[in-house]
Design a protein around this motif. Structure first.
Motif, mmCIF file in Angstrom:
data_model
loop_
_atom_site.group_PDB
_atom_site.id
_atom_site.type_symbol
_atom_site.label_atom_id
_atom_site.label_comp_id
_atom_site.label_asym_id
_atom_site.label_seq_id
_atom_site.Cartn_x
_atom_site.Cartn_y
_atom_site.Cartn_z
ATOM 1 N N ALA A 312 0.815 -1.216 0.000
ATOM 2 C CA ALA A 312 0.000 0.000 0.000
ATOM 3 C C ALA A 312 0.848 1.266 0.000
ATOM 4 N N SER A 313 1.834 1.353 0.863
ATOM 5 C CA SER A 313 2.633 2.577 0.972
ATOM 6 C C SER A 313 3.339 2.925 -0.323
ATOM 7 N N ALA A 314 3.910 1.922 -0.985
ATOM 8 C CA ALA A 314 4.662 2.169 -2.214
ATOM 9 C C ALA A 314 3.764 2.699 -3.328
ATOM 10 N N HIS A 315 2.558 2.154 -3.442
ATOM 11 C CA HIS A 315 1.692 2.535 -4.561
ATOM 12 C C HIS A 315 0.882 3.785 -4.268
ATOM 13 N N LEU A 316 0.403 3.941 -3.058
ATOM 14 C CA LEU A 316 -0.409 5.113 -2.734
ATOM 15 C C LEU A 316 0.432 6.384 -2.664
ATOM 16 N N GLY A 317 1.733 6.249 -2.458
ATOM 17 C CA GLY A 317 2.608 7.405 -2.438
ATOM 18 C C GLY A 317 3.321 7.635 -3.755
ATOM 19 N N GLY A 318 2.939 6.871 -4.798
ATOM 20 C CA GLY A 318 3.605 6.967 -6.090
ATOM 21 C C GLY A 318 2.847 7.828 -7.091
ATOM 22 N N SER A 319 2.947 7.460 -8.372
ATOM 23 C CA SER A 319 2.322 8.230 -9.446
ATOM 24 C C SER A 319 0.814 8.000 -9.471
ATOM 25 N N ASP A 320 0.118 8.823 -10.272
ATOM 26 C CA ASP A 320 -1.327 8.663 -10.417
ATOM 27 C C ASP A 320 -1.669 7.309 -11.017
ATOM 28 N N MET A 321 -0.843 6.834 -11.944
ATOM 29 C CA MET A 321 -1.097 5.542 -12.585
ATOM 30 C C MET A 321 -0.929 4.408 -11.571
ATOM 31 N N ALA A 322 0.121 4.499 -10.754
ATOM 32 C CA ALA A 322 0.337 3.476 -9.734
ATOM 33 C C ALA A 322 -0.816 3.470 -8.730
ATOM 34 N N PHE A 323 -1.300 4.664 -8.396
ATOM 35 C CA PHE A 323 -2.431 4.773 -7.473
ATOM 36 C C PHE A 323 -3.674 4.107 -8.062
ATOM 37 N N GLU A 324 -3.956 4.384 -9.322
ATOM 38 C CA GLU A 324 -5.152 3.825 -9.966
ATOM 39 C C GLU A 324 -5.074 2.306 -10.072
ATOM 40 N N ILE A 325 -3.898 1.797 -10.411
ATOM 41 C CA ILE A 325 -3.720 0.346 -10.520
ATOM 42 C C ILE A 325 -3.917 -0.315 -9.149
ATOM 43 N N PHE A 326 -3.360 0.323 -8.134
ATOM 44 C CA PHE A 326 -3.483 -0.248 -6.788
ATOM 45 C C PHE A 326 -4.936 -0.271 -6.329
ATOM 46 N N ILE A 327 -5.658 0.836 -6.499
ATOM 47 C CA ILE A 327 -7.048 0.922 -6.048
ATOM 48 C C ILE A 327 -7.911 -0.108 -6.772
ATOM 49 N N THR A 328 -7.650 -0.317 -8.064
ATOM 50 C CA THR A 328 -8.397 -1.329 -8.819
ATOM 51 C C THR A 328 -8.132 -2.718 -8.253
ATOM 52 N N ARG A 329 -6.875 -3.010 -7.928
ATOM 53 C CA ARG A 329 -6.518 -4.319 -7.366
ATOM 54 C C ARG A 329 -7.076 -4.468 -5.954
ATOM 55 N N PHE A 330 -7.097 -3.373 -5.211
ATOM 56 C CA PHE A 330 -7.669 -3.342 -3.864
ATOM 57 C C PHE A 330 -9.148 -3.746 -3.925
ATOM 58 N N TRP A 331 -9.873 -3.132 -4.832
ATOM 59 C CA TRP A 331 -11.296 -3.410 -5.021
ATOM 60 C C TRP A 331 -11.524 -4.864 -5.445
ATOM 61 N N ASN A 332 -10.782 -5.298 -6.437
ATOM 62 C CA ASN A 332 -10.969 -6.659 -6.970
ATOM 63 C C ASN A 332 -10.591 -7.738 -5.964
ATOM 64 N N SER A 333 -9.595 -7.462 -5.117
ATOM 65 C CA SER A 333 -9.185 -8.444 -4.107
ATOM 66 C C SER A 333 -10.309 -8.714 -3.119
ATOM 67 N N ALA A 334 -11.038 -7.658 -2.752
ATOM 68 C CA ALA A 334 -12.159 -7.828 -1.819
ATOM 69 C C ALA A 334 -13.276 -8.652 -2.451
ATOM 70 N N LEU A 335 -13.631 -8.334 -3.686
ATOM 71 C CA LEU A 335 -14.719 -9.056 -4.354
ATOM 72 C C LEU A 335 -14.314 -10.484 -4.691
ATOM 73 N N ARG A 336 -13.030 -10.707 -4.834
ATOM 74 C CA ARG A 336 -12.511 -12.043 -5.145
ATOM 75 C C ARG A 336 -12.883 -13.068 -4.071
ATOM 76 N N PHE A 337 -12.872 -12.638 -2.808
ATOM 77 C CA PHE A 337 -13.143 -13.572 -1.707
ATOM 78 C C PHE A 337 -14.521 -13.353 -1.078
ATOM 79 N N LYS A 338 -15.285 -12.429 -1.609
ATOM 80 C CA LYS A 338 -16.599 -12.114 -1.007
ATOM 81 C C LYS A 338 -17.491 -13.337 -0.912
ATOM 82 N N GLU A 339 -17.626 -14.111 -1.997
ATOM 83 C CA GLU A 339 -18.550 -15.231 -2.005
ATOM 84 C C GLU A 339 -18.132 -16.326 -1.007
#
Length: 342
Positions: A312-339
């Motif tokens: 989290a620290s490396a990506h959220l403190g990086g470029s806008d592209m790194a931030f967007e990629i991280f947030i997308t993966r953050f979202w998908n990781s949660a939905l991945r295990f939801k069921e």
């Protein structure tokens, strides 16, 4: 957000509900008919009421001797510490953060509503363990057990203790940058008004995925309060407790200061490929202590699941592209295990 700021990104699963619903709202219409705009308005009022400045102001209105006895020393200094599986304090904050000594406010100044998450899962988690194994996660050999104590002095502090109640650390409450909830409809939600925390964890499926981004924990390295928690037991085992399970009581030096206790045994699964940790938590909680006494009224047990992003620290403190990629993966990781959790 500075790249030098340690940041934690995690996901919790549980039931979302609304607390402190104004009486006029409850009398005029059901919560199901309230618009999003109305609910946001009531919630914003609640956030203002629970803002740290307002909480400090309410405490500062108390007699000076209370401040002197319980206030932290000016020399308390923070550092860093790893995460030991702290509870989502939203569930308990509306009950405990203001403390038993808070003066009652007139009816017309009643605070607004607040949204709270009760973290829990439903049924066995064996299917989740099987899925983790099939997806390449490795179970780590560190089933640790620790106690987390909420200490009001008068600011809120966290004291961590070993399984035999020995002192580990004293830290400040973490600061959140984001707390977002994704809520799913479920059949039993229509009869949800009177659900207790016990029945919720045992009978009802979660309805919420909560995304949290927060600062790393700041540990108090020195100062009068740290000396006090090192010299005197914050908790003691007590077989005469009336909670029906493991008995604990508040140490004599901290009567009136402990509002909540949480014991956590963690089962940790790691995927370096996904930069993801899944924690299965076996939790015991004590709360509802009567003022002037050192025993707790209730003891509850349940299981929880948390997802922690390792980078989290490396990506959220990086470029806008790194931030967007991280947030997308953050979202998908949660939905991945939801069921597997719902």
């Amino acid at each position: 957000m500075s790249s030098a700021t340690p940041v934690t990104a995690l996901v919790r699963f549980g039931t979302l509900y609304v607390t402190n619903v104004p009486f006029d709202l409850g009398e005029q219409q059901s919560i199901g008919s309230v618009s999003i705009a109305e609910l946001e308005d009531y919630t914003i009022r609640g956030k203002k009421y629970l803002h740290p400045d307002n909480i400090s102001a309410r405490y500062s209105s108390k007699p000076a001797e209370v401040e002197t006895k319980r206030g932290p020393a000016a020399g308390d200094h923070p550092g860093k510490e790893e995460d030991y599986g702290e509870v989502d304090q939203d569930f308990h904050h509306h009950q405990n953060a203001r403390g038993p000594e808070r003066r009652k406010k007139p009816k017309e100044s009643r605070p607004g509503a607040s949204q709270s998450l009760f973290p829990h899962v439903h049924g066995s988690l064996d299917h989740l363990r099987i899925r983790l194994q099939n997806e390449g996660f490795r179970r780590l050999d560190q089933a640790s057990e620790k106690y987390l104590v909420t200490l009001c002095a008068p600011m809120e502090y966290k004291v961590r203790l070993t399984s035999d109640l020995k002192f580990i650390s004293l830290s400040l409450r973490t600061v959140r940058w984001l707390s977002g909830s994704l809520v799913f409809e479920r059949e039993e939600s229509k009869a949800h008004d009177q659900i207790s925390s016990d029945s919720m964890s045992q009978q009802h499926r979660p309805n919420c995925v909560r995304f949290i981004i927060r600062n790393g924990r700041q540990v108090i390295e020195e100062g009068e309060l740290r000396v006090r928690v090192r010299r005197h037991p914050v908790l003691e085992f007590d077989s005469s407790g009336s909670t029906g399970g493991e008995g604990i009581r508040v140490g004599a030096a901290f009567h009136g200061m402990v509002s909540f206790v949480r014991k956590v045994r963690k089962e940790i699964w790691l995927s370096r490929k996904d930069c993801l940790i899944v924690k299965i938590l076996n939790v015991t909680e004590w709360e509802g202590r009567t003022r002037g006494k050192n025993h707790f009224k209730s003891q509850k047990t349940r299981q929880e699941v948390e997802l922690h992003m390792l980078d989290a620290s490396a990506h959220l403190g990086g470029s806008d592209m790194a931030f967007e990629i991280f947030i997308t993966r953050f979202w998908n990781s949660a939905l991945r295990f939801k069921e597997a959790i719902f």
